[in-house]
Motif scaffolding. Structure first.
Motif, short mmCIF file in Angstrom:
data_model
loop_
_atom_site.label_atom_id
_atom_site.label_comp_id
_atom_site.label_asym_id
_atom_site.label_seq_id
_atom_site.Cartn_x
_atom_site.Cartn_y
_atom_site.Cartn_z
N UNK A 68 7.00 25.61 -8.41
CA UNK A 68 6.82 24.64 -9.49
C UNK A 68 7.31 23.28 -8.99
N UNK A 69 6.44 22.58 -8.25
CA UNK A 69 6.79 21.33 -7.59
C UNK A 69 6.10 20.16 -8.28
N UNK A 70 6.72 18.98 -8.27
CA UNK A 70 6.12 17.83 -8.95
C UNK A 70 4.90 17.25 -8.23
N UNK A 71 4.84 17.36 -6.91
CA UNK A 71 3.74 16.77 -6.12
C UNK A 71 2.95 17.90 -5.46
N UNK A 72 2.16 18.61 -6.25
CA UNK A 72 1.47 19.79 -5.72
C UNK A 72 0.37 19.44 -4.73
N UNK A 73 -0.39 18.37 -5.01
CA UNK A 73 -1.52 18.05 -4.13
C UNK A 73 -1.06 17.66 -2.73
N UNK A 74 -0.13 16.70 -2.59
CA UNK A 74 0.33 16.40 -1.23
C UNK A 74 1.04 17.58 -0.58
N UNK A 128 9.71 29.71 16.61
CA UNK A 128 10.33 28.64 15.83
C UNK A 128 10.15 28.97 14.36
N UNK A 129 11.24 29.23 13.67
CA UNK A 129 11.20 29.65 12.27
C UNK A 129 12.03 28.71 11.42
N UNK A 130 11.37 28.08 10.44
CA UNK A 130 12.07 27.21 9.49
C UNK A 130 12.05 27.89 8.12
N UNK A 131 13.20 27.97 7.48
CA UNK A 131 13.32 28.57 6.16
C UNK A 131 13.70 27.48 5.17
N UNK A 132 12.85 27.27 4.17
CA UNK A 132 13.13 26.27 3.12
C UNK A 132 13.52 27.02 1.86
N UNK A 133 14.66 26.66 1.31
CA UNK A 133 15.19 27.35 0.14
C UNK A 133 15.26 26.39 -1.04
N UNK A 192 20.29 20.70 -10.11
CA UNK A 192 19.22 19.76 -10.42
C UNK A 192 17.83 20.34 -10.37
N UNK A 193 16.85 19.44 -10.22
CA UNK A 193 15.44 19.80 -10.20
C UNK A 193 14.88 19.80 -8.79
N UNK A 194 13.60 20.13 -8.69
CA UNK A 194 12.93 20.21 -7.38
C UNK A 194 12.05 18.99 -7.17
N UNK A 195 12.43 18.11 -6.25
CA UNK A 195 11.63 16.90 -6.03
C UNK A 195 11.50 16.54 -4.56
N UNK A 196 12.08 17.31 -3.65
CA UNK A 196 12.09 16.91 -2.25
C UNK A 196 11.45 17.94 -1.32
N UNK A 197 10.55 18.76 -1.83
CA UNK A 197 9.90 19.76 -0.98
C UNK A 197 9.15 19.09 0.16
N UNK A 198 8.43 18.02 -0.13
CA UNK A 198 7.63 17.34 0.89
C UNK A 198 8.53 16.82 2.01
N UNK A 199 9.65 16.22 1.64
CA UNK A 199 10.58 15.73 2.65
C UNK A 199 11.14 16.88 3.47
N UNK A 200 11.40 18.01 2.82
CA UNK A 200 11.94 19.17 3.54
C UNK A 200 10.94 19.72 4.56
N UNK A 206 0.83 -1.21 0.00
CA UNK A 206 0.00 0.00 0.00
C UNK A 206 0.86 1.25 0.00
N UNK A 207 0.57 2.21 -0.89
CA UNK A 207 1.41 3.42 -0.98
C UNK A 207 1.20 4.32 0.23
N UNK A 208 2.22 5.11 0.52
CA UNK A 208 2.16 6.08 1.61
C UNK A 208 1.60 7.39 1.08
N UNK A 209 0.65 7.97 1.81
CA UNK A 209 0.11 9.28 1.44
C UNK A 209 1.15 10.34 1.79
N UNK A 210 1.78 10.91 0.78
CA UNK A 210 2.85 11.88 1.00
C UNK A 210 2.36 13.15 1.66
N UNK A 211 1.07 13.43 1.55
CA UNK A 211 0.53 14.67 2.10
C UNK A 211 0.13 14.58 3.56
#
Length: 531
Positions: free
Chosen positions: A468-474, A369-374, A434-442, A245-250
């Motif tokens: 411009x992320x590959x997994x917009x819904x999650x 608590x401030x997290x900055x994602x770049x 490279x490209x953007x593929x790890x926003x959810x993990x970040x 069963x797949x994991x819901x990334x969102x």
């Protein structure tokens, strides 16, 4: 869970022997014959051995491999002496675990077995083989118990669903019935699993693994049938489910992940916070290719200015308050007055304060608590230099106030540029790759580091990206979850790039990359002032 060690991988996957570990190969080949009662087995210890797992058993060739990483250095001990076990307990525990498979995992899933059934049968086999090994050699239990932490990954419980609750039960709770772990070891895990599965369903799963523990070593049919029953209990049709069963990334990790992290921390002799810090350091260390430089005078001034602004936030005006007093005027507090009289009667100096007076005080300054994602993908190249500067300024500016910050870069991988509660002396110069593929993990990592979903502090997530992320819904679901839990989300989007705008964020279009630093600092101060 790491790849199961009794799936009979092809002989071609063998890792070459390492001459530096030749003495360990020889000593442990002799040892495994004692552990199993078999004379046809050999052991290879080498860095990277184990077929992708910490250790592996190849039944077709009678070969056991152990990854030398879990021992350290070949000179740590003399493997021909019995005392070496205490100096390399994890590595030796892996050897004992493989010995359990070599001695007792003598069945193979029939050809055509659905992958889900095979995976569940392998899960059941882990505790069954260890239980049999312990039954033959009780002294092996201490090594098996020590090594369970190596065989289990923090990723085994990514979300609170029935499948992963069942997996955690099979990995840990089943080992209690196999008499490898104790009930005390897994108390928190049992509570978390019960909260997801319910008592009745967990009792049914326990009946399955206890029956598996009684199966013969070569009874493949019984193991597969028990695996099918396991799936029915969890409402999964293995014949229609082609993969696990797949994991819901969102969805953020929940009670299962927290309980598993607590267990792994305890087995490592660390607090959950220290364990998380170590885990993050191991997984998300800054790339060696990134350069570092000394901060400029302007960056040092900006950090000092930010410190002053954060200290003044919410403390510019006095607010009504009350304070206790030993003397009037004020409102008499009867209970405190009686206590003061009793203290005097006993010949003591009164410490009770019977009066409550009105006053004005500066309000309590909440922690931030401030997290900055770049985003450091190729399209964001113009922003890497100013955001590298921002990470240093925020970390040093927050140090002088009740604020905790972290800066995380994401592209094809996630990197912690500035860990929480650290004051870097140099600026880590990020590079766009490279490209953007790890926003959810970040985002999930930021939540782990700073508890962004818990209302004990003022929390803010600042994202610098075109969106411009590959997994917009999650990604949107994670953002909305943070918003509902009271964590403000600030999104800074370059004006010259086309991108996507996410709901539940304060989105600002930025013309000059340097402006991003000011926007983040202003938002942090505003969050404190309005808390």
């Amino acid at each position: 869970m790491h790849p199961s060690t009794h799936l009979h991988p092809a002989a071609g996957a063998h890792t070459a022997a390492d001459p530096a570990w030749a003495d360990w190969d020889l000593a442990w080949t002799r040892q495994i014959r004692t552990l199993t009662g078999r004379t046809d087995l050999s052991v290879v210890v080498a860095p990277g051995a184990g077929g992708g797992a910490p250790a592996c058993f190849y039944p077709d060739t009678g070969r056991v491999e152990v990854d030398a990483t879990h021992i350290g250095d070949p000179t740590i001990a003399n493997p021909h002496r019995a005392g070496h076990k205490k100096l390399a307990p994890t590595g030796y525990g892996l050897l004992v675990h493989e010995a359990g498979h070599a001695a007792h995992s003598r069945w193979r899933a029939p050809t055509g077995t659905p992958p889900v059934l095979a995976a569940v049968a392998d899960l059941l086999e882990e505790s069954r083989a260890e239980g049999r090994q312990r039954g033959r050699r009780r002294s092996d239990r201490r090594w098996l118990r020590h090594t369970v932490q190596t065989l289990i990954s923090p990723d085994d419980a990514p979300v609170d669903d029935v499948w992963h609750a069942g997996q955690l039960a099979g990995l840990l709770l089943a080992r209690v019935d196999a008499r490898v772990l104790t009930s005390k070891d897994v108390r928190a895990v049992r509570a978390a699993v019960t909260s997801v599965l319910g008592r009745d369903r967990l009792a049914q799963l326990r009946d399955v693994w206890r029956q598996a523990h009684t199966c013969d070593d070569d009874d493949a049919d019984a193991m597969i049938q028990l695996a099918r029953r396991w799936c029915r209990i969890l409402n999964i049709n293995p014949d229609l489910q082609p993969t696990l069963p797949p994991v819901d990334l969102g969805v953020f990790p929940g009670a299962l992940a927290e309980a598993l992290g607590g267990y792994l921390a305890a087995t490592a002799g660390l607090t959950p916070g220290d364990y998380l810090t170590q885990l993050v350091a191991d997984r998300h260390a800054a790339p060696a290719t990134w350069t570092r430089r000394d901060p400029t005078p302007d960056e040092q001034r900006a950090a000092r200015h930010l410190t002053a602004r954060l200290r003044q936030a919410r403390t510019n005006s006095l607010e009504p308050a009350t304070r206790p007093s030993a003397i009037p005027p004020g409102r008499l507090r009867t209970r405190a007055a009686i206590t003061a009289d009793a203290q005097r009667a006993a010949g003591q100096l009164p410490t009770a304060t019977p009066w409550q007076q009105r006053t004005t005080e500066r309000p309590h300054k909440p922690a931030l608590h401030l997290a900055v994602l770049v985003d450091v993908s190729g399209s964001m190249r113009r922003y890497t230099a100013p955001m590298s500067s921002a990470g240093w300024i925020l970390a040093n500016g927050a140090r002088g106030s009740d604020a905790t910050t972290t800066t995380i870069a994401f592209a094809e991988a996630v990197t912690v540029v500035v860990p929480p509660r650290q004051r870097p002396t140099q600026v880590s110069q990020m590079e766009a790759v490279g490209g953007t593929s790890t926003f959810i993990e970040a985002v999930k990592l930021a939540d782990q580091l700073l508890d962004l979903r818990r209302p004990r502090t003022v929390r803010m997530l600042a994202v610098v990206s075109d969106g411009d992320l590959p997994d917009r819904e999650p990604a949107q679901r994670l953002i909305s979850t943070l918003h509902r839990d009271g964590c403000a989300v600030l999104w800074l989007r370059p004006a010259n790039l086309r991108g996507h705008t996410y709901r539940d964020t304060t989105t600002i279009t930025v013309d000059d990359p340097v402006e991003a630093i000011t926007h983040i600092a202003n938002a942090a101060v505003t969050a404190l002032e309005t808390a």
